[in-house]
Motif scaffolding. Structure first.
Motif, PDB file in Angstrom:
ATOM      1  N   ARG A 112       3.959   8.330  -8.170  1.00  0.00           N
ATOM      2  CA  ARG A 112       3.047   9.155  -7.372  1.00  0.00           C
ATOM      3  C   ARG A 112       2.215  10.067  -8.271  1.00  0.00           C
ATOM      4  O   ARG A 112       0.999  10.228  -8.079  1.00  0.00           O
ATOM      5  CB  ARG A 112       3.856   9.993  -6.373  1.00  0.00           C
ATOM      6  N   LEU A 113       2.848  10.669  -9.283  1.00  0.00           N
ATOM      7  CA  LEU A 113       2.131  11.536 -10.214  1.00  0.00           C
ATOM      8  C   LEU A 113       1.092  10.751 -11.011  1.00  0.00           C
ATOM      9  O   LEU A 113      -0.011  11.242 -11.271  1.00  0.00           O
ATOM     10  CB  LEU A 113       3.119  12.215 -11.164  1.00  0.00           C
ATOM     11  N   LEU A 114       1.422   9.527 -11.394  1.00  0.00           N
ATOM     12  CA  LEU A 114       0.482   8.703 -12.154  1.00  0.00           C
ATOM     13  C   LEU A 114      -0.748   8.360 -11.324  1.00  0.00           C
ATOM     14  O   LEU A 114      -1.864   8.278 -11.849  1.00  0.00           O
ATOM     15  CB  LEU A 114       1.172   7.429 -12.629  1.00  0.00           C
TER      16      LEU A 114
ATOM     17  N   ASP B  10       9.560  15.341   1.263  1.00  0.00           N
ATOM     18  CA  ASP B  10       9.222  14.383   0.214  1.00  0.00           C
ATOM     19  C   ASP B  10       8.901  13.017   0.803  1.00  0.00           C
ATOM     20  O   ASP B  10       8.006  12.311   0.330  1.00  0.00           O
ATOM     21  CB  ASP B  10      10.392  14.248  -0.771  1.00  0.00           C
ATOM     22  N   VAL B  11       9.653  12.621   1.823  1.00  0.00           N
ATOM     23  CA  VAL B  11       9.396  11.335   2.470  1.00  0.00           C
ATOM     24  C   VAL B  11       7.983  11.308   3.044  1.00  0.00           C
ATOM     25  O   VAL B  11       7.230  10.348   2.852  1.00  0.00           O
ATOM     26  CB  VAL B  11      10.432  11.062   3.577  1.00  0.00           C
ATOM     27  N   ILE B  12       7.598  12.383   3.739  1.00  0.00           N
ATOM     28  CA  ILE B  12       6.266  12.461   4.340  1.00  0.00           C
ATOM     29  C   ILE B  12       5.194  12.454   3.260  1.00  0.00           C
ATOM     30  O   ILE B  12       4.184  11.751   3.355  1.00  0.00           O
ATOM     31  CB  ILE B  12       6.131  13.735   5.201  1.00  0.00           C
ATOM     32  N   ALA B  13       5.405  13.244   2.202  1.00  0.00           N
ATOM     33  CA  ALA B  13       4.411  13.338   1.127  1.00  0.00           C
ATOM     34  C   ALA B  13       4.222  11.999   0.432  1.00  0.00           C
ATOM     35  O   ALA B  13       3.106  11.659   0.011  1.00  0.00           O
ATOM     36  CB  ALA B  13       4.835  14.394   0.113  1.00  0.00           C
TER      37      ALA B  13
ATOM     38  N   ASP C  74       2.458   3.858   2.285  1.00  0.00           N
ATOM     39  CA  ASP C  74       2.695   3.220   0.994  1.00  0.00           C
ATOM     40  C   ASP C  74       4.015   2.466   1.095  1.00  0.00           C
ATOM     41  O   ASP C  74       5.078   3.013   0.818  1.00  0.00           O
ATOM     42  CB  ASP C  74       2.745   4.277  -0.117  1.00  0.00           C
ATOM     43  N   ARG C  75       3.941   1.197   1.507  1.00  0.00           N
ATOM     44  CA  ARG C  75       5.153   0.418   1.699  1.00  0.00           C
ATOM     45  C   ARG C  75       5.848   0.101   0.381  1.00  0.00           C
ATOM     46  O   ARG C  75       7.068  -0.021   0.319  1.00  0.00           O
ATOM     47  CB  ARG C  75       4.826  -0.892   2.420  1.00  0.00           C
ATOM     48  N   ALA C  76       5.071  -0.055  -0.696  1.00  0.00           N
ATOM     49  CA  ALA C  76       5.661  -0.466  -1.971  1.00  0.00           C
ATOM     50  C   ALA C  76       6.643   0.575  -2.494  1.00  0.00           C
ATOM     51  O   ALA C  76       7.667   0.226  -3.099  1.00  0.00           O
ATOM     52  CB  ALA C  76       4.562  -0.714  -2.999  1.00  0.00           C
ATOM     53  N   ASN C  77       6.337   1.852  -2.272  1.00  0.00           N
ATOM     54  CA  ASN C  77       7.181   2.910  -2.805  1.00  0.00           C
ATOM     55  C   ASN C  77       7.761   3.780  -1.695  1.00  0.00           C
ATOM     56  O   ASN C  77       8.098   4.937  -1.925  1.00  0.00           O
ATOM     57  CB  ASN C  77       6.373   3.783  -3.786  1.00  0.00           C
ATOM     58  N   GLY C  78       7.855   3.225  -0.490  1.00  0.00           N
ATOM     59  CA  GLY C  78       8.368   4.002   0.633  1.00  0.00           C
ATOM     60  C   GLY C  78       9.843   4.327   0.486  1.00  0.00           C
ATOM     61  O   GLY C  78      10.603   3.608  -0.162  1.00  0.00           O
ATOM     62  N   HIS C  79      10.219   5.422   1.075  1.00  0.00           N
ATOM     63  CA  HIS C  79      11.614   5.866   1.013  1.00  0.00           C
ATOM     64  C   HIS C  79      12.489   4.973   1.886  1.00  0.00           C
ATOM     65  O   HIS C  79      12.042   4.458   2.919  1.00  0.00           O
ATOM     66  CB  HIS C  79      11.705   7.323   1.489  1.00  0.00           C
ATOM     67  N   PRO C  80      13.776   4.762   1.497  1.00  0.00           N
ATOM     68  CA  PRO C  80      14.685   3.941   2.324  1.00  0.00           C
ATOM     69  C   PRO C  80      14.831   4.433   3.752  1.00  0.00           C
ATOM     70  O   PRO C  80      15.174   3.648   4.647  1.00  0.00           O
ATOM     71  CB  PRO C  80      16.022   4.041   1.578  1.00  0.00           C
ATOM     72  N   ILE C  81      14.596   5.728   4.003  1.00  0.00           N
ATOM     73  CA  ILE C  81      14.636   6.227   5.379  1.00  0.00           C
ATOM     74  C   ILE C  81      13.710   5.392   6.265  1.00  0.00           C
ATOM     75  O   ILE C  81      14.048   5.045   7.403  1.00  0.00           O
ATOM     76  CB  ILE C  81      14.233   7.712   5.442  1.00  0.00           C
ATOM     77  N   LEU C  82      12.532   5.047   5.751  1.00  0.00           N
ATOM     78  CA  LEU C  82      11.557   4.310   6.549  1.00  0.00           C
ATOM     79  C   LEU C  82      12.054   2.915   6.894  1.00  0.00           C
ATOM     80  O   LEU C  82      11.829   2.417   7.999  1.00  0.00           O
ATOM     81  CB  LEU C  82      10.233   4.218   5.790  1.00  0.00           C
ATOM     82  N   ARG C  83      12.720   2.278   5.943  1.00  0.00           N
ATOM     83  CA  ARG C  83      13.194   0.911   6.189  1.00  0.00           C
ATOM     84  C   ARG C  83      14.272   0.862   7.254  1.00  0.00           C
ATOM     85  O   ARG C  83      14.473  -0.166   7.898  1.00  0.00           O
ATOM     86  CB  ARG C  83      13.702   0.300   4.885  1.00  0.00           C
TER      87      ARG C  83
END
Length: 315
Positions: free
Chosen positions: A263-265, A6-9, A120-129
């Motif tokens: 993401r769906l929107l 999910d993080v990658i997607a 997509d930094r705006a909606n990136g997963h906390p793992i990335l931060r």
């Protein structure tokens, strides 16, 4: 999908890019700061040095992998003493999915595989931060065979592209990113004690709860039902989840549902009522209110602004 998938997607947008470069000493190259992007370098042949913007140079050998999750600038050179030109390598908007190039003098040869991803930094997963500025995965005999296999396949396809090369390279770039993150999280989980996502994914109970949320976000999860999956009491689960993940279980569930909805929107023409149902809201009204609280705009307007050329969509 599982958490890391999910993080990658959710993190990558647009097309990735990659290039196989043959360098001959003496050579040095600076790579630009790329906000909103992540980049990688893999040493395929020979050796070279990483010259970071801060800190000491690091020698790199065949099989070493570098990952720059936040787009920080850096330089590579055949030697720490080689002058780095002022010219900066900065990929343009029309960069190819894959290419080959050569540069440098006439001395010893080093071959690298480099590339990048727009995020997509705006909606990136906390793992990335939580990821550091630079991830260095040194090559070790017999370790991370899957990562090495992905590198070898990608390098071979770029060097000698065949039918369907665009699809193969794009898929291998995503696979490479997944293996890099998996290798880093595995290493971190061996040493982390205080908390963080590496510890959360390594914890059997918390990981089971996270997997359940990501595989079926529409399910009416409660703290009690997630605690049951984790094999912990409700109170113990809530404390441990918050300590490792950084927010309470239902707070994370709500965040993930709305992140998935955004993401769906952006990527589908599903009516708002269908989006609401798929992310676990019983009514479009409840979904719209929750979405506006999180994103500051109603879901319909969010979709129109994200996809201005899309036709009007029925509710």
């Amino acid at each position: 999908m599982d958490v890391l998938s999910d993080v990658i997607a959710g993190m990558r947008i647009g097309r990735p890019h990659s290039m196989r470069v043959t360098w001959q000493a003496p050579w040095g190259q600076r790579f630009a700061v790329m906000p909103g992007s992540a980049g990688f370098q893999v040493i395929l042949q020979g050796s070279c040095w990483l010259i970071p913007d801060t800190g000491e140079p690091v020698q790199l050998h065949v099989g070493d992998v570098l990952f720059f999750p936040h787009g920080h600038g850096y330089a590579l050179a055949d030697s720490p003493s080689t002058p780095i030109p002022d010219w900066v390598c900065e990929p343009g908007d029309d960069i190819e999915l894959f290419a080959s190039a050569s540069a440098g003098g006439s001395g010893a040869v080093t071959a690298t595989l480099c590339g990048g991803y727009r995020l997509d930094r705006a909606n990136g997963h906390p793992i990335l931060r939580e990821l550091p500025e630079t991830i260095h995965l040194p090559a070790r005999l017999g370790e991370r065979r899957e990562l090495r296999a992905a590198v070898d396949l990608l390098a071979a396809e770029i060097a000698n592209p065949g039918l369907g090369a665009d699809t193969v390279v794009a898929s291998l770039l995503d696979t490479l990113l997944l293996y890099i993150l998996r290798a880093y999280l595995d290493l971190e989980s061996e040493y982390c004690e205080a908390g963080g996502w590496a510890a959360a994914l390594a914890d059997p109970g918390i990981s089971a709860a996270l997997e359940a949320v990501h595989r079926d976000p529409a399910h009416p999860w409660t703290v009690a039902s997630l605690a049951g999956l984790a094999g912990l009491s409700r109170a113990a689960f809530a404390r441990r989840f918050a300590a490792l993940v950084g927010q309470p279980p239902l707070g994370y569930l709500t965040w993930w549902r709305l992140n998935l909805a955004s993401r769906l929107l952006r990527s589908t023409d599903a009516p708002l009522s269908e989006v609401a149902r798929r992310v676990g809201y019983g009514s479009e009204f409840a979904f719209a209110n929750a979405f506006k609280r999180a994103f500051g705009t109603p879901p319909g307007r969010f979709r129109r602004e994200a996809c201005p050329l899309a036709p009007a969509l029925a509710r």
